[in-house]
Design a protein around this motif. Structure first.
Motif, PDB file in Angstrom:
ATOM      1  N   CYS A 156       2.061  -1.202   2.453  1.00 62.00           N
ATOM      2  CA  CYS A 156       2.562  -1.276   3.822  1.00 62.00           C
ATOM      3  C   CYS A 156       2.632  -2.723   4.270  1.00 62.00           C
ATOM      4  O   CYS A 156       1.658  -3.475   4.136  1.00 62.00           O
ATOM      5  CB  CYS A 156       1.665  -0.481   4.768  1.00 62.00           C
ATOM      6  N   LEU A 157       3.775  -3.112   4.789  1.00 61.68           N
ATOM      7  CA  LEU A 157       4.014  -4.450   5.306  1.00 61.68           C
ATOM      8  C   LEU A 157       3.936  -4.404   6.825  1.00 61.68           C
ATOM      9  O   LEU A 157       4.638  -3.613   7.466  1.00 61.68           O
ATOM     10  CB  LEU A 157       5.388  -4.932   4.851  1.00 61.68           C
ATOM     11  N   ALA A 186      -0.872   1.013   9.845  1.00 59.99           N
ATOM     12  CA  ALA A 186      -1.153   0.841   8.415  1.00 59.99           C
ATOM     13  C   ALA A 186      -2.556   1.330   8.076  1.00 59.99           C
ATOM     14  O   ALA A 186      -2.768   2.023   7.068  1.00 59.99           O
ATOM     15  CB  ALA A 186      -0.984  -0.626   8.024  1.00 59.99           C
ATOM     16  N   GLU A 187      -3.507   0.986   8.914  1.00 63.04           N
ATOM     17  CA  GLU A 187      -4.896   1.381   8.674  1.00 63.04           C
ATOM     18  C   GLU A 187      -5.059   2.897   8.760  1.00 63.04           C
ATOM     19  O   GLU A 187      -5.708   3.520   7.909  1.00 63.04           O
ATOM     20  CB  GLU A 187      -5.800   0.698   9.700  1.00 63.04           C
ATOM     21  N   ASN A 188      -4.453   3.514   9.776  1.00 60.35           N
ATOM     22  CA  ASN A 188      -4.602   4.950   9.982  1.00 60.35           C
ATOM     23  C   ASN A 188      -3.792   5.786   8.991  1.00 60.35           C
ATOM     24  O   ASN A 188      -4.076   6.971   8.806  1.00 60.35           O
ATOM     25  CB  ASN A 188      -4.196   5.328  11.408  1.00 60.35           C
ATOM     26  N   SER A 189      -2.789   5.170   8.361  1.00 57.76           N
ATOM     27  CA  SER A 189      -1.951   5.908   7.406  1.00 57.76           C
ATOM     28  C   SER A 189      -2.626   6.063   6.049  1.00 57.76           C
ATOM     29  O   SER A 189      -2.132   6.782   5.184  1.00 57.76           O
ATOM     30  CB  SER A 189      -0.612   5.196   7.221  1.00 57.76           C
ATOM     31  N   ILE A 216       8.440  -3.909  -0.418  1.00 56.67           N
ATOM     32  CA  ILE A 216       7.320  -3.014  -0.116  1.00 56.67           C
ATOM     33  C   ILE A 216       7.837  -1.722   0.516  1.00 56.67           C
ATOM     34  O   ILE A 216       8.743  -1.738   1.358  1.00 56.67           O
ATOM     35  CB  ILE A 216       6.295  -3.738   0.762  1.00 56.67           C
ATOM     36  N   SER A 217       7.246  -0.616   0.114  1.00 57.84           N
ATOM     37  CA  SER A 217       7.793   0.705   0.434  1.00 57.84           C
ATOM     38  C   SER A 217       7.734   1.069   1.908  1.00 57.84           C
ATOM     39  O   SER A 217       8.630   1.734   2.427  1.00 57.84           O
ATOM     40  CB  SER A 217       7.074   1.782  -0.387  1.00 57.84           C
ATOM     41  N   ASN A 218       6.689   0.674   2.612  1.00 58.33           N
ATOM     42  CA  ASN A 218       6.537   1.013   4.027  1.00 58.33           C
ATOM     43  C   ASN A 218       6.450  -0.249   4.861  1.00 58.33           C
ATOM     44  O   ASN A 218       5.741  -1.193   4.498  1.00 58.33           O
ATOM     45  CB  ASN A 218       5.276   1.852   4.250  1.00 58.33           C
ATOM     46  N   VAL A 219       7.169  -0.257   5.982  1.00 57.73           N
ATOM     47  CA  VAL A 219       7.193  -1.430   6.858  1.00 57.73           C
ATOM     48  C   VAL A 219       6.929  -0.982   8.284  1.00 57.73           C
ATOM     49  O   VAL A 219       7.546  -0.022   8.767  1.00 57.73           O
ATOM     50  CB  VAL A 219       8.549  -2.162   6.795  1.00 57.73           C
TER      51      VAL A 219
END
Length: 301
Positions: free
Chosen positions: A25-26, A189-192, A52-55
């Motif tokens: 995650c970016l 990002a942290e919660n995902s 990167i796959s998630n932004v």
């Protein structure tokens, strides 16, 4: 269009990023025209096959994410360094058309059409794009995900600057800049549950904000007390987040990139050479750490 453009436009990188994705995650901070630092970082990443796959982005970070997710190297830089002094993009033309300092209608319908945005690749479900905006009735952050909303409307909300802009209505709810509630959108990002998180900041490591809310905020948004509470705490929250990110970077649990020298570009800066130099600072800061980032993304859990 104004002739006041960056003199080094022809030196900006071009091309199409590979479709190879790196899991992670970016996280992209906002910061107005300081976002050109982020654009430089992202172009360098694409040039070095780091997609990167998630932004997740906020404000200028949400805008910067468009060219990165669409895989178009140099797109965002060319827009900002060409159209900064076009009043339809930033100025009175934008005010007349969109009731705010940024001309989102002009950007989304004219500029991106002229620049041939790859909408098909942007909307590819293989990559997530999350943008954040602040619900001014609750003062809380709202996460908008590509494919589950009108992502361009969400980006407009995310980057709509308070005081000088009318709130953006989405499903009957008024939204302003996501940075009003969370300046670095790390929480998503942290919660995902992401294991690999890359954070791009737009101010140097030592930078911290002064706590508190301006007097004008208390007058301007007196009808939205919960929004005022968020505005009152967001600077202190930023400082805590910055401290936490520095510690996580030392522990190698995240990858943190931030300007290697003090950033003097202001939120609404119009000095095109300063803006161009900030872009290249981001590019070269990332270039110096490409190997380090690739190792971080490949390391075993």
């Amino acid at each position: 269009m104004s002739k006041r453009v960056y003199k080094g436009l022809d030196r900006l990188p071009t091309g199409t990023a590979s479709e190879k994705l790196s899991e992670g995650c970016l996280v992209l901070e906002g910061g107005g025209w300081k976002g050109l630092y982020t654009v430089g970082v992202l172009d360098c990443m694409m040039m070095n096959d780091i997609n990167i796959s998630n932004v997740v982005g906020v404000s200028a970070g949400a805008l910067s994410a468009v060219g990165y997710v669409s895989g178009q190297i140099g797109l965002s830089a060319r827009i900002d360094l060409t159209y900064r002094h076009d009043s339809n993009y930033c100025g009175m033309g934008a005010m007349r058309r969109d009731h705010g300092i940024t001309g989102f209608t002009y950007l989304f319908t004219d500029i991106l059409e002229k620049m041939s945005l790859d909408k098909k690749r942007l909307m590819d479900p293989a990559r997530k794009l999350i943008v954040t905006a602040t619900d001014i009735t609750t003062g809380r952050i709202k996460h908008f995900e590509k494919g589950k909303c009108d992502i361009f409307r969400a980006i407009q909300a995310s980057a709509t600057v308070p005081y000088v802009s009318r709130p953006v209505m989405i499903d009957g709810v008024p939204y302003l800049d996501g940075g009003c509630a969370e300046k670095i959108p790390y929480s998503w990002a942290e919660n995902s549950g992401e294991k690999k998180i890359v954070v791009v900041k737009t101010r140097e490591a030592s930078y911290r904000r002064k706590p508190g809310t301006s007097k004008i905020a208390k007058i301007w948004y007196r009808k939205y007390p919960l929004f005022l509470e968020s505005l009152n705490s967001t600077n202190e929250d930023f400082n805590k987040t910055a401290d936490m990110l520095e510690q996580k970077a030392k522990e190698d649990s995240i990858f943190l990139i931030e300007p290697s020298e003090p950033v003097t570009v202001k939120r609404f800066d119009g000095d095109m050479e300063k803006l161009g130099n900030l872009y290249w600072l981001g590019y070269h800061d990332m270039e110096a750490r490409v190997g380090e980032l690739k190792r971080y993304l490949k390391k075993s859990e």
